[in-house]
Design an enzyme around this catalytic site. Structure first.
Site, PDB file in Angstrom:
ATOM      1  N   SER A 267       0.847  -1.184   0.000  1.00  0.00           N
ATOM      2  CA  SER A 267       0.000   0.000   0.000  1.00  0.00           C
ATOM      3  C   SER A 267       0.886   1.239   0.000  1.00  0.00           C
ATOM      4  O   SER A 267       2.064   1.172  -0.363  1.00  0.00           O
ATOM      5  CB  SER A 267      -0.947  -0.016   1.203  1.00  0.00           C
TER       6      SER A 267
ATOM      7  N   TYR B 245      -4.137   5.635  -8.847  1.00  0.00           N
ATOM      8  CA  TYR B 245      -3.062   4.998  -8.086  1.00  0.00           C
ATOM      9  C   TYR B 245      -3.456   4.891  -6.608  1.00  0.00           C
ATOM     10  O   TYR B 245      -3.309   3.825  -5.988  1.00  0.00           O
ATOM     11  CB  TYR B 245      -1.766   5.786  -8.218  1.00  0.00           C
TER      12      TYR B 245
ATOM     13  N   LYS C 216      -3.990   1.420  -4.282  1.00  0.00           N
ATOM     14  CA  LYS C 216      -3.286   1.119  -3.035  1.00  0.00           C
ATOM     15  C   LYS C 216      -4.270   0.868  -1.894  1.00  0.00           C
ATOM     16  O   LYS C 216      -4.074  -0.034  -1.077  1.00  0.00           O
ATOM     17  CB  LYS C 216      -2.343   2.268  -2.688  1.00  0.00           C
TER      18      LYS C 216
END
Length: 341
Positions: free
Chosen positions: A156, A186, A190
């Site tokens: 993450s 993005y 994550k």
């Protein structure tokens, strides 16, 4: 560390994965470096062997393209044909801020459009398929290993602080919604890994495999809010040292600065090896247990952190007062990978 232990690291030819492989190899481990480019992975293996000439461990290239689910299946079959155990899987590889026009290999079944967003395919769906295919051998390994020692670690980032409400958008059909903003995508990818670490971790718990998620690839967001009274871990440093100098920022641009951003950021980022310390803690620390840490968010350089309240809510079912998004995401992932199981 016993050389009989077997580890898989995706994206191990550079950055954090490379540094993690070096630490494990120096401890005589057997490490599979999973990556697309034979040339780059073999060059990385040669560098590692040169850097640690006294190691009694081994380094093996595992061909893998996370953006291609067929490649993921082949990689898993390749590994399973060679090994009878897997102690830790680090889903380290990922892409960041790729153009929204960049797509993965497979057709999205729910829309029949050509390919998933590359960040969704590479950062979320590919690692989920790999983990699903390798879970049985990890469960088998756990049966004869010390409790809490067999693990899957997801990647993450602190950028989930910028993710959409709930971490990721879901449409009325239970499918993830990605935008035309590559940074937002993005961040959502994550946050999705936090969800998978928690939700798939419930299944892993039954198999005595611990599932956790690491913060190791970050944008330059140096300060956490001190107003986070919702977390008992907020008493740890407000300063976040998890900003790492890796190739992940190569697609990142900002208005008026363009492609110079990665070069500017390299001046203020920490060496990639520090990120490896976080992943090492997540994968091997005896502090983490299945009883207490399923889906735990591991912060640099090795302690349990917290999630934004709306993302934390996503990890819980509606019956338990949450939004249930993690369960929705897992169901979607299962639907998308069914032809590769």
């Amino acid at each position: 560390m016993s050389a009989t232990k077997v580890f898989v690291i995706t994206g191990a030819n550079s950055g954090v994965g490379f540094e993690l492989a070096k630490i494990l190899y120096a401890a005589n481990a057997k490490v599979y470096l999973a990556g697309r480019s034979e040339k780059r992975v073999l060059e990385a293996i040669q560098l590692l062997q040169n850097d640690v000439p006294s190691s009694q461990g081994s380094l093996i290239w595992l061909p893998l393209d996370l953006a291609d689910l067929a490649s993921v299946k082949i990689a898993a079959e390749d590994f399973l044909s060679k090994e009878e155990r897997l102690d830790v899987l680090w889903n380290n590889a990922g892409v960041m801020c790729t153009p929204t026009t960049a797509k993965s290999e497979q057709v999205m079944f729910w829309t029949l459009s050509l390919g998933y967003d590359l960040q969704l395919g590479t950062n979320v769906l590919g690692p989920y398929l790999l983990t699903t295919l390798l879970y049985p051998i990890m469960k088998k390994t756990a049966d004869t290993s010390p409790l809490n020692s067999v693990r899957v670690c997801w990647a993450s980032s602190i950028t989930i602080e910028l993710a959409p409400n709930g971490g990721i958008g879901m449409d009325d059909f239970g499918s993830p919604v990605f935008s035309n903003n590559k940074l937002t995508n993005y961040c959502a990818s994550k946050a999705a890994n936090n969800m998978l670490a928690s939700e798939f971790g419930k299944k892993c718990r039954d198999g005595k495999v611990l599932s956790v998620v690491c913060e190791n690839k970050s944008l330059l967001l140096p300060f956490r809010s001190q107003s986070c009274s919702y977390a008992d871990t907020c008493s740890v440093k407000a300063f976040n040292p998890g900003n790492l100098n890796t190739g992940l920022t190569r697609y990142l641009t900002l208005p008026f600065l363009g492609s110079i951003v990665p070069r500017l950021m390299s001046l203020v980022l920490w060496p990639a090896r520090y990120g490896a310390y976080t992943e090492l803690y997540a994968g091997l620390s005896p502090d983490l247990t299945i009883e207490k840490h399923v889906g735990a968010f591991i912060w640099p350089w090795g302690h349990v952190g917290y999630l934004r309240p709306d993302i934390e809510s996503s990890l819980h079912s509606q019956e338990d007062g949450g939004s249930g998004k993690a369960a929705q995401l897992l169901k979607w992932c299962d639907r998308e990978i069914k032809d590769f199981i």
